[in-house]
Design a protein around this motif. Structure first.
Motif, PDB file in Angstrom:
ATOM      1  N   PRO A  45     -46.330 -28.028  31.587  1.00 25.44           N
ATOM      2  CA  PRO A  45     -44.914 -28.186  31.198  1.00 25.44           C
ATOM      3  C   PRO A  45     -44.224 -29.186  32.133  1.00 25.44           C
ATOM      4  N   ARG A  46     -43.461 -30.183  31.886  1.00 25.85           N
ATOM      5  CA  ARG A  46     -42.965 -31.419  32.826  1.00 25.85           C
ATOM      6  C   ARG A  46     -41.762 -30.840  32.966  1.00 25.85           C
ATOM      7  N   GLU A  47     -41.648 -29.678  33.999  1.00 31.16           N
ATOM      8  CA  GLU A  47     -40.578 -28.927  34.579  1.00 31.16           C
ATOM      9  C   GLU A  47     -40.849 -28.648  36.127  1.00 31.16           C
ATOM     10  N   GLY A  48     -39.937 -28.532  36.790  1.00 34.19           N
ATOM     11  CA  GLY A  48     -40.232 -28.195  38.079  1.00 34.19           C
ATOM     12  C   GLY A  48     -41.248 -29.058  38.701  1.00 34.19           C
ATOM     13  N   ARG A  51     -43.448 -31.891  37.484  1.00 30.85           N
ATOM     14  CA  ARG A  51     -43.080 -33.226  36.872  1.00 30.85           C
ATOM     15  C   ARG A  51     -43.667 -34.325  37.899  1.00 30.85           C
ATOM     16  N   TYR A  52     -44.072 -33.849  39.232  1.00 27.35           N
ATOM     17  CA  TYR A  52     -44.706 -34.730  40.151  1.00 27.35           C
ATOM     18  C   TYR A  52     -46.122 -34.785  40.240  1.00 27.35           C
ATOM     19  N   VAL A  53     -46.853 -33.855  39.189  1.00 27.86           N
ATOM     20  CA  VAL A  53     -48.404 -33.998  39.322  1.00 27.86           C
ATOM     21  C   VAL A  53     -48.964 -34.969  38.441  1.00 27.86           C
ATOM     22  N   GLN A  54     -49.970 -35.669  39.049  1.00 26.08           N
ATOM     23  CA  GLN A  54     -50.787 -36.740  38.322  1.00 26.08           C
ATOM     24  C   GLN A  54     -52.120 -36.253  37.747  1.00 26.08           C
TER      25      GLN A  54
END
Length: 397
Positions: A45-48, A51-54
């Motif tokens: 989920p693009r939250e918390g 959002r910074y994980v690739q």
């Protein structure tokens, strides 16, 4: 600074190294730009912090240190790691478990400089490390700083690689003490007449849940009206559940994996935190979380746990695998409310020493020193190259 944090383990699943990296990232994001490189088994989920994980590949479970480690394997993972780091262009590349295949190892070998490596693991067997020591020493030679999370992790890595322990800086894991101290209890779990023991961890043999259940059954047979809450998933769940007789199954709650946000609420609902691991622990982060929540701790007397607690201070330490000693220690705490309170207070003081405000600041200082040193090296190299290119007799001013 732009900081790359490299985690070799599945970001979709809970784990100690992943939690460390996530908490470090949250601390750093207040002042720096951060990107996390990790394998993932599912869509995040693009939250918390996600959002910074690739994403750099899908993890494959491999057996290591009496556990199962979900790591990214294959040449495509190596390619994605190198390309991702080059495109991001960090000022610091911070690699966790630098020798873990292939995500961390790819960053260790081919990632942009300067690089820092944090070694988390401890094991009572280092045959693989020793067999490949010359190769390993070559891999880690570019690390500007080698960090170990505890003296046991330091000794393990140093002895396994055949290098002096002085080549490692000890910098422990941090704990989000505020998150655990301020949690609201789960109303359904709170019962003043029936104390609640809490276990948190992956349900695998080395975590010692079997020992805890035997101790719990012994205490129940002696007349204690206590309960047990087991947080976590793993291959030992079914076997351990079957150890509990049908008449007590409502008193032993297997709740499975819980979210990052919900976990402190289980601590807030409990009376004693228990961690009976039989080995393989380099550090006692779960103990610190229990302490931060204001719980006395009963834990195995193993090297990684001795890093953060002492017997009779923040709680009791017992021989690993000894269910009778574990039951006796729990019995002593349950019978003495003042003792529990005193040990809980000591634990809270200990947890503050490992707060991310303290540990994160030390990490930042390492980053600054490494970055300053690397820039100075680059300038010196550029100056030497410039002098070499000047024709004889020409001023370099």
């Amino acid at each position: 600074m732009k900081v790359a944090l490299v985690c070799p383990y599945d970001w979709s699943k809970p784990g100690g190294v992943k939690a460390h990296v996530a908490n470090l990232a949250e601390f750093l994001l207040e002042r720096h730009e951060v990107r996390i490189f990790a394998p993932t088994s599912g869509r995040l989920p693009r939250e918390g912090i996600n959002r910074y994980v690739q994403h750099v590949g899908r993890p494959v479970p491999i057996r290591y240190n009496s556990s199962v480690a979900p790591v990214g394997l294959g040449p495509r993972v190596v390619y994605r790691m190198r390309r991702g780091l080059q495109e991001y262009g960090p000022h610091i590349t911070h690699i966790h478990e630098p020798l873990a295949p292939w995500v961390s190892m790819a960053a260790t070998v081919g990632g942009p400089m300067p690089k820092i490596g944090t070694f988390h693991a401890w094991s009572d067997s280092d045959r693989i490390y020793r067999a490949t020591a010359p190769f390993i020493r070559k891999i880690v030679q570019d690390l500007k700083v080698r960090v170990a999370v505890s003296p046991s992790a330091q000794r393990f890595a140093a002895e396994a690689m055949g290098v002096p322990t002085s080549s490692f800086t000890i910098l422990p894991n941090g704990v989000d003490d505020h998150r655990f101290a301020g949690a609201e209890p789960l109303e359904a779990l709170v019962d003043p007449d029936r104390p609640l023991l809490l276990f948190v961890g992956r349900l695998e043999k080395r975590k010692g849940l079997e020992t805890l259940i035997k101790a719990f059954l012994r205490l129940r047979a002696s007349g204690h009206h206590l309960r047990l809450c087991v947080v976590g998933e793993g291959p030992e769940r079914e076997r351990c559940q079957h150890m509990v007789p049908p008449s007590l199954r409502t008193e032993v709650l297997f709740v499975g994996a819980v979210s990052h946000a919900e976990l402190p609420r289980y601590h807030a609902s409990s009376d004693v935190f228990v961690s009976p691991a039989i080995g393989g622990e380099s550090f006692g982060i779960v103990l610190l979380e229990g302490m931060a929540a204001g719980l006395p701790v009963v834990a195995s007397d193993i090297p990684g746990y001795r890093t953060v607690m002492s017997d009779g201070v923040q709680g009791r330490m017992v021989p690993p695998g000894d269910s009778i000693a574990l039951a006796d220690a729990l019995d002593a705490l349950l019978a003495n409310a003042k003792l529990r309170s005193a040990m809980a207070a000591e634990g809270e003081r200990t947890a503050k020493e490992y707060s991310w405000s303290v540990i994160g600041s030390r990490v930042e200082e390492i980053y600054r020193e490494v970055h300053r040193g690397f820039v100075a090296e680059q300038l010196a190299a550029a100056g030497e190259a410039g002098e070499a290119d000047v024709p004889a007799g020409r001023s370099t001013s």
